[in-house]
Enzyme design. Structure first.
Site, PDB file in Angstrom:
ATOM      1  N   PRO A   2       0.773  -1.217   0.000  1.00 42.28           N
ATOM      2  CA  PRO A   2       0.000   0.000   0.000  1.00 42.28           C
ATOM      3  C   PRO A   2       0.813   1.280   0.000  1.00 42.28           C
ATOM      4  O   PRO A   2       1.624   1.525   0.890  1.00 42.28           O
ATOM      5  CB  PRO A   2      -0.830  -0.089   1.273  1.00 42.28           C
ATOM      6  CG  PRO A   2      -0.322  -1.254   2.029  1.00 42.28           C
ATOM      7  CD  PRO A   2       0.825  -1.820   1.321  1.00 42.28           C
ATOM      8  N   GLU A   3       0.567   2.079  -0.986  1.00 41.25           N
ATOM      9  CA  GLU A   3       0.930   3.480  -0.956  1.00 41.25           C
ATOM     10  C   GLU A   3      -0.406   4.195  -1.100  1.00 41.25           C
ATOM     11  O   GLU A   3      -1.463   3.543  -1.056  1.00 41.25           O
ATOM     12  CB  GLU A   3       1.919   3.811  -2.082  1.00 41.25           C
ATOM     13  CG  GLU A   3       3.217   3.014  -1.933  1.00 41.25           C
ATOM     14  CD  GLU A   3       4.325   3.411  -2.900  1.00 41.25           C
ATOM     15  OE1 GLU A   3       4.403   4.591  -3.262  1.00 41.25           O
ATOM     16  OE2 GLU A   3       5.099   2.527  -3.291  1.00 41.25           O
ATOM     17  N   LYS A  59      -1.425   7.768   3.289  1.00 37.69           N
ATOM     18  CA  LYS A  59      -1.617   6.322   3.428  1.00 37.69           C
ATOM     19  C   LYS A  59      -2.529   5.973   4.594  1.00 37.69           C
ATOM     20  O   LYS A  59      -2.682   4.800   4.934  1.00 37.69           O
ATOM     21  CB  LYS A  59      -0.255   5.633   3.638  1.00 37.69           C
ATOM     22  CG  LYS A  59       0.753   5.904   2.530  1.00 37.69           C
ATOM     23  CD  LYS A  59       2.125   5.381   2.911  1.00 37.69           C
ATOM     24  CE  LYS A  59       3.191   5.950   1.994  1.00 37.69           C
ATOM     25  NZ  LYS A  59       4.553   5.627   2.469  1.00 37.69           N
ATOM     26  N   ARG A 127       2.886  -9.256   7.806  1.00 33.34           N
ATOM     27  CA  ARG A 127       4.010  -8.830   8.635  1.00 33.34           C
ATOM     28  C   ARG A 127       3.597  -8.011   9.858  1.00 33.34           C
ATOM     29  O   ARG A 127       4.440  -7.676  10.689  1.00 33.34           O
ATOM     30  CB  ARG A 127       5.008  -8.055   7.783  1.00 33.34           C
ATOM     31  CG  ARG A 127       5.772  -8.962   6.852  1.00 33.34           C
ATOM     32  CD  ARG A 127       6.627  -8.171   5.900  1.00 33.34           C
ATOM     33  NE  ARG A 127       7.660  -7.404   6.584  1.00 33.34           N
ATOM     34  CZ  ARG A 127       8.499  -6.578   5.959  1.00 33.34           C
ATOM     35  NH1 ARG A 127       8.418  -6.404   4.665  1.00 33.34           N
ATOM     36  NH2 ARG A 127       9.404  -5.942   6.641  1.00 33.34           N
ATOM     37  N   ARG A 255      16.142   3.736   1.835  1.00 33.20           N
ATOM     38  CA  ARG A 255      15.326   2.834   1.030  1.00 33.20           C
ATOM     39  C   ARG A 255      16.024   2.489  -0.280  1.00 33.20           C
ATOM     40  O   ARG A 255      16.789   3.286  -0.826  1.00 33.20           O
ATOM     41  CB  ARG A 255      13.962   3.475   0.707  1.00 33.20           C
ATOM     42  CG  ARG A 255      13.184   3.946   1.922  1.00 33.20           C
ATOM     43  CD  ARG A 255      12.858   2.840   2.903  1.00 33.20           C
ATOM     44  NE  ARG A 255      12.066   1.793   2.301  1.00 33.20           N
ATOM     45  CZ  ARG A 255      10.755   1.855   2.108  1.00 33.20           C
ATOM     46  NH1 ARG A 255      10.064   2.900   2.491  1.00 33.20           N
ATOM     47  NH2 ARG A 255      10.132   0.854   1.556  1.00 33.20           N
TER      48      ARG A 255
END
Length: 265
Positions: A2-3, A59, A127, A255
């Site tokens: 998800p963004e 988000k 997760r 990142r």
DNA sequence: CCGGATGTTCACCT
DNA sequence: GAGGTGAACATCCG
């Protein structure tokens, strides 16, 4: 997954349930609340409330509740999806295909379920990096990336000297872009992700804002954050589709980052 | 065994 | 306050 784009799909999937009343909540996992350590009990206040509307900031998906459809809002519920969270409606999702997470799909990963008029709205998150939060504070988030304009972006960058990539990922400065959308937006705008945010002219900021808005709109229509023109080139063997140059990759802003050294400067 | 994965937060440095 | 780094969270995969 998800963004901003995926979270918007989730928000749209909730719209049919506006007007419905919460019959029950299920939170089998004790570690899915935010702020960390928030007990489960307060979430019980959602039971009996009516879902009055939905909204999204970056988000963060926000569900607004009231005692009755016409009354004042009594409580909001914020949903975050982390890296592997999805929203499921009665067991299936608006996005069924997991682009990044494993192919497995286990009901035991349902961390939060809202039962509304007999329908089950669940966050399935392998997760467990997502969370639910009562009355989330939107002031901690920057302006919405999907509609950001030059003035807002200018303000977000003001005084920042770190890499542009880091700034665009900082949700308190600009809300909604994740790793893939940032890389794609910078690829579209022709900007080196490592460049200091302080080095940008007004004109460049303006075109970057345009690139972000257009990229988000385009990929929303295409089906997700992973549908960018540069996505396939997050791979040493796939050159930049714009000019055929080998892509460069490194860690930027903590990142994994891919960019084209030929046209991104 | 190790590194890495569309996210967020915190601790620890400079 | 910035900014950088690394770890942590939890899980699977190559």
């Amino acid at each position: 997954m998800p963004e901003l784009i995926e979270v918007e799909y989730y928000r749209r999937a909730l719209e049919p349930f506006v007007g419905g009343r919460v019959q029950a909540i299920e939170m089998p996992d004790t570690n899915f609340t935010r702020p960390k350590g928030t007990p489960i009990a307060p979430f019980g206040q959602l039971i009996g409330e009516v879902l009055v509307s939905t909204s999204r900031r970056g988000k963060l998906l926000v569900l607004h509740f009231g005692d009755n459809a016409d009354d004042e809002e009594t409580v909001t519920l914020g949903m975050r999806f982390g890296m592997t969270g999805r929203l499921l409606v009665n067991g299936s999702g608006p996005i069924d295909k997991l682009e990044y997470a494993s192919g497995r799909n286990e009901p035991t990963w349902d961390r939060f379920t809202l039962v509304i008029d007999g329908h089950r709205l669940s966050i399935r998150d392998q997760r467990r990096l997502g969370s639910v939060e009562l009355n989330p504070n939107l002031h901690q988030l920057g302006p919405e990336a999907s509609t950001v304009d030059a003035t807002q972006l200018q303000r977000a960058l003001a005084g920042r000297t770190k890499a542009m990539k880091s700034v665009l990922l900082d949700q308190s400065l600009l809300a909604g872009l994740g790793n893939l959308l940032v890389d794609e937006s910078l690829w579209v705008a022709g900007i080196d992700p490592r460049r200091s945010a302080a080095s940008f002219s007004d004109g460049e900021i303006e075109s970057l804002a345009t690139a972000i808005v257009k990229t988000v709109a385009k990929l929303t229509n295409r089906g997700g954050s992973h549908t960018g023109d540069s996505f396939a080139s997050r791979n040493v063997d796939v050159p930049c589709p714009r000019d055929g140059q080998s892509m460069q990759h490194d860690t930027v802003g903590g990142r994994s980052t891919w960019w084209c050294p030929a046209h991104q400067q």
